[in-house]
Design a protein around this motif. Structure first.
Motif, PDB file in Angstrom:
ATOM      1  N   GLU A 311       8.218 -55.588  -3.180  1.00  0.00           N
ATOM      2  CA  GLU A 311       7.634 -55.091  -4.424  1.00  0.00           C
ATOM      3  C   GLU A 311       8.039 -55.953  -5.609  1.00  0.00           C
ATOM      4  N   ARG A 312       9.314 -56.334  -5.633  1.00  0.00           N
ATOM      5  CA  ARG A 312       9.767 -57.137  -6.768  1.00  0.00           C
ATOM      6  C   ARG A 312       9.222 -58.562  -6.713  1.00  0.00           C
ATOM      7  N   LEU A 313       8.706 -58.959  -5.541  1.00  0.00           N
ATOM      8  CA  LEU A 313       8.176 -60.305  -5.380  1.00  0.00           C
ATOM      9  C   LEU A 313       6.934 -60.545  -6.234  1.00  0.00           C
ATOM     10  N   PHE A 314       6.194 -59.492  -6.550  1.00  0.00           N
ATOM     11  CA  PHE A 314       4.945 -59.640  -7.299  1.00  0.00           C
ATOM     12  C   PHE A 314       5.150 -59.646  -8.815  1.00  0.00           C
ATOM     13  N   LEU A 315       6.348 -59.329  -9.283  1.00  0.00           N
ATOM     14  CA  LEU A 315       6.568 -59.190 -10.727  1.00  0.00           C
ATOM     15  C   LEU A 315       6.253 -60.459 -11.527  1.00  0.00           C
ATOM     16  N   PRO A 316       6.645 -61.664 -11.066  1.00  0.00           N
ATOM     17  CA  PRO A 316       6.295 -62.857 -11.860  1.00  0.00           C
ATOM     18  C   PRO A 316       4.791 -63.048 -12.020  1.00  0.00           C
ATOM     19  N   ALA A 317       4.015 -62.751 -10.974  1.00  0.00           N
ATOM     20  CA  ALA A 317       2.550 -62.861 -11.092  1.00  0.00           C
ATOM     21  C   ALA A 317       2.026 -61.830 -12.087  1.00  0.00           C
ATOM     22  N   PHE A 318       2.563 -60.617 -12.022  1.00  0.00           N
ATOM     23  CA  PHE A 318       2.154 -59.588 -12.977  1.00  0.00           C
ATOM     24  C   PHE A 318       2.576 -59.965 -14.398  1.00  0.00           C
ATOM     25  N   PHE A 319       3.721 -60.641 -14.538  1.00  0.00           N
ATOM     26  CA  PHE A 319       4.177 -61.103 -15.856  1.00  0.00           C
ATOM     27  C   PHE A 319       3.116 -61.994 -16.499  1.00  0.00           C
ATOM     28  N   MET A 320       2.559 -62.908 -15.715  1.00  0.00           N
ATOM     29  CA  MET A 320       1.551 -63.822 -16.236  1.00  0.00           C
ATOM     30  C   MET A 320       0.319 -63.061 -16.711  1.00  0.00           C
ATOM     31  N   ILE A 321      -0.126 -62.117 -15.903  1.00  0.00           N
ATOM     32  CA  ILE A 321      -1.306 -61.334 -16.267  1.00  0.00           C
ATOM     33  C   ILE A 321      -1.005 -60.420 -17.451  1.00  0.00           C
ATOM     34  N   ASN A 322       0.185 -59.823 -17.444  1.00  0.00           N
ATOM     35  CA  ASN A 322       0.557 -58.925 -18.548  1.00  0.00           C
ATOM     36  C   ASN A 322       0.662 -59.658 -19.878  1.00  0.00           C
ATOM     37  N   LEU A 323       1.123 -60.919 -19.844  1.00  0.00           N
ATOM     38  CA  LEU A 323       1.205 -61.703 -21.078  1.00  0.00           C
ATOM     39  C   LEU A 323      -0.191 -61.901 -21.660  1.00  0.00           C
ATOM     40  N   ALA A 324      -1.134 -62.241 -20.793  1.00  0.00           N
ATOM     41  CA  ALA A 324      -2.506 -62.427 -21.253  1.00  0.00           C
ATOM     42  C   ALA A 324      -3.077 -61.128 -21.819  1.00  0.00           C
ATOM     43  N   LEU A 325      -2.795 -59.993 -21.140  1.00  0.00           N
ATOM     44  CA  LEU A 325      -3.310 -58.706 -21.615  1.00  0.00           C
ATOM     45  C   LEU A 325      -2.668 -58.294 -22.938  1.00  0.00           C
ATOM     46  N   ALA A 326      -1.343 -58.431 -23.032  1.00  0.00           N
ATOM     47  CA  ALA A 326      -0.643 -58.052 -24.268  1.00  0.00           C
ATOM     48  C   ALA A 326      -1.142 -58.880 -25.449  1.00  0.00           C
ATOM     49  N   ASP A 327      -1.362 -60.163 -25.225  1.00  0.00           N
ATOM     50  CA  ASP A 327      -1.866 -61.041 -26.274  1.00  0.00           C
ATOM     51  C   ASP A 327      -3.265 -60.605 -26.702  1.00  0.00           C
TER      52      ASP A 327
END
Length: 461
Positions: A311-327
C-alpha cells in the motif's frame, strides 16, 4: 488578478486552513484511540521497542532523516515516563510532526498548494497504512511538500538562504526514504513546467544532488532496504515480463473497488483538465513520471510483500497526481470555488473513511493478541512458542516482529512482560526473539520497562 478572483482565492485558502486544522485534530485523536494498534505491528513494533530499550534513536537502513520523527519518544524515554505514556507519545508524535510541517507550508511559507498536498498525501490511497506508524514513506511525502513550498517561495534577492534551504531539504528528503528521488524529481520537473527557465541554477543544483544520490545507491546495493529498487533493476532478466507479471500490478487491480478508485479518479480529473486546458507539458511530465515510477515499483516488488507494505508503495505516484490536483484546485481561475471545496471535502472524507476501516481491521488483530497473551499470563511463564496448528495466521498477518509486538502489548495492557514467538525458537534460553533476525540477551533489557526471565521457551497451550 481581479478583485473577484482575489476574493475567491482568499475564501478557498481560508477553507483549506480550517479543513487542515480539523483534519489534523481528527488524525491526532485517531493516533490516541488506535495508539496500541499503531505500535504493535512489524516495523513500528521493532522501532518502538528498540527506541525504548536502548533509550536512543533507531534510524535504520541509512534513512538518517527519520531521527526527526523519533525525537518525541527519545525525550519521553529520557524523562522515564510510564510505559503507557510512551505508546501514546510514539503514536501521536508523528501526527504532530506532520502538522508542524503543514503549518510551516501553509502559514509561514504561505503555500496552500503544498499544504493541500500534505492533506491529500495523508488520506488518499490509504487504509492500513495509517497503522504503519513509522513508515518513512509518509515522512518523505510530507517533506517533499515542504520542498515544493521552498522551491516556490519568493526569497527575493536572498540567494544564499534560498540555495542552502532548498539543497538541505532535497538531501533531507532523499535520506528519509529512497522514494524521495522520485518525489523531489517530480517537483523539479513541475517547477520547470511552470517557469520554463532551463537556466535557473536552482534546477541544476537539485538535479546534481538527485544524480549523485542515485549513483551512490546504485553502487552500494549491499544495503537491501534502501537500494533494493536499484539492485532489482540491475538483475531483472526481463523488464516487461516483471512489470506485467508483478504482484504489485495485481494488488492495484484487486483493491480498486475497495479504495484505490479514489486516487485513480483524481488522476482522471487531472488528465482531463490538462487536456481541456491544453497544458501538454504538464500532462506529459505527470504521465511519464507516474508511469516510470510505477514500472520501477512493479519490478522491485514483483514477488509481493505484505499488504501494508504494498500500500505504501503507491504513495509517491499519488504524490505526483496530488500535486497536480492541489495546484489546479488552488490556482485555476476558471474552476468554481464550490467545486474545489466540494472535491476537497469528498476526497478527505473518503480518506478518513478508509483509514477508519483499516483501524477496525487491526483492532480485531489486537483482540487476538490480547487473547493469546492472556492465555500466556494465566499459564504462569513469560516466554512462549505459538505452534502453527494453534495460531490464527489470518489475524497474525505478518509476524516478523511478533516477539516485540507481544512484549509491548503485554507490558502496555497488563503491566506484565511476556513474549511469544510463532515458530520453533532460534534463540537460547538467556535471550528472547525480538524479530525473525534478532535474538536479544535478556540481560540487555531496559529494566525500567521490560522484565523477562532466563528460562527457555515453552509451548503456549
Amino acid at each position: 488578478m481581479s478583485f473577484k478572483h482575489k476574493l475567491f482565492s482568499t475564501n478557498l485558502i481560508s477553507f483549506h486552513r480550517i479543513t487542515g486544522n480539523l483534519l489534523f485534530a481528527i488524525l491526532f485523536v485517531y493516533s490516541l484511540v488506535y495508539a496500541i494498534e499503531r505500535t504493535t505491528y512489524i516495523d513500528s513494533a521493532w522501532l518502538f521497542f528498540n527506541g525504548v530499550n536502548t533509550e536512543f534513536f533507531s534510524c535504520t537502513w541509512e534513512r538518517f532523516s527519520a531521527f526527526i520523527s523519533e525525537i518525541p519518544l527519545y525525550i519521553a524515554v529520557k524523562l522515564h515516563l510510564p510505559f503507557k505514556a510512551l505508546v501514546y507519545v510514539f503514536s501521536s508524535g508523528y501526527i504532530l510532526l506532520f502538522y508542524f510541517v503543514w503549518r510551516i507550508c501553509t502559514y509561514k511559507l504561505k503555500n496552500p498548494v503544498a499544504g493541500l498536498l500534505i492533506l491529500f498525501g495523508l488520506t488518499l490511497g490509504i487504509r492500513e497504512l495509517f497503522l504503519f506508524t513509522v513508515t518513512e514513506t509518509h515522512q518523505c511525502i510530507v517533506y517533499s511538500a515542504l520542498f515544493f513550498a521552498l522551491v516556490e517561495f519568493n526569497f527575493k534577492e536572498k540567494k544564499v538562504p534560498k540555495y542552502f534551504l532548498i539543497g538541505f531539504m532535497a538531501i533531507l528528503v532523499m535520506f528519509t526514504h529512497p522514494f524521495g528521488v522520485f518525489t523531489i524529481g517530480f517537483v523539479l520537473l513541475y517547477y520547470f513546467a511552470e517557469r520554463k527557465n532551463i537556466k535557473d541554477p536552482m534546477i541544476w543544483m537539485v538535479a546534481v544532488i538527485i544524480i549523485l544520490v542515485s549513483i551512490v545507491n546504485m553502487i552500494h546495493t549491499e544495503n537491501l532496504q534502501s537500494s533494493s529498487p536499484y539492485s532489482q533493476l540491475k538483475t531483472t532478466d526481463s523488464l516487461w515480463s516483471s512489470i506485467f507479471n508483478s504482484f504489485v500490478f495485481g494488488f492495484l487491480k484487486m483493491h480498486f473497488k475497495h479504495f484505490y478508485w479514489v486516487p485513480e479518479l483524481v488522476a482522471l480529473i487531472v488528465f482531463i483538465w490538462y487536456i481541456l486546458r491544453k497544458q501538454w507539458l504538464k500532462l506529459s511530465i505527470t504521465i511519464i513520471s507516474v508511469t516510470v515510477y510505477l514500472a520501477i515499483a512493479f519490478v522491485t516488488y514483483r514477488n509481493g510483500d505484505s499488504s501494508i507494505m504494498l500500500e505504501r508503495l503507491f504513495l509517491p505516484a499519488f504524490f505526483m497526481i496530488n500535486l497536480a490536483l492541489a495546484d489546479l484546485m488552488i490556482k485555476e481561475k476558471k474552476l468554481n470555488k464550490w467545486i474545489s471545496i466540494s472535491l476537497m471535502v469528498f476526497l478527505i472524507m473518503s480518506g478518513l473513511h478508509y483509514i477508519n476501516n483499516g483501524c477496525l481491521m487491526y483492532k480485531k488483530r489486537l483482540a487476538y493478541l490480547d487473547k493469546i497473551i492472556s492465555e500466556g499470563i494465566a499459564q504462569g511463564k513469560d516466554k512462549y512458542i505459538l505452534r502453527d496448528e494453534k495460531a490464527n495466521k489470518e489475524k497474525l498477518l505478518v509476524p516478523w516482529a511478533f516477539g516485540a509486538e507481544t512484549i509491548i502489548y503485554s507490558t502496555f495492557k497488563y503491566d506484565h512482560s511476556i513474549t511469544i514467538w510463532n515458530e520453533a525458537t532460534l534463540c537460547p534460553s538467556t535471550t528472547f526473539q525480538v524479530t525473525s533476525q534478532l535474538c536479544l540477551p535478556v540481560a540487555d533489557l531496559n529494566q525500567n520497562y521490560f522484565h523477562l526471565s532466563n528460562s527457555a521457551y515453552i509451548e503456549l497451550k
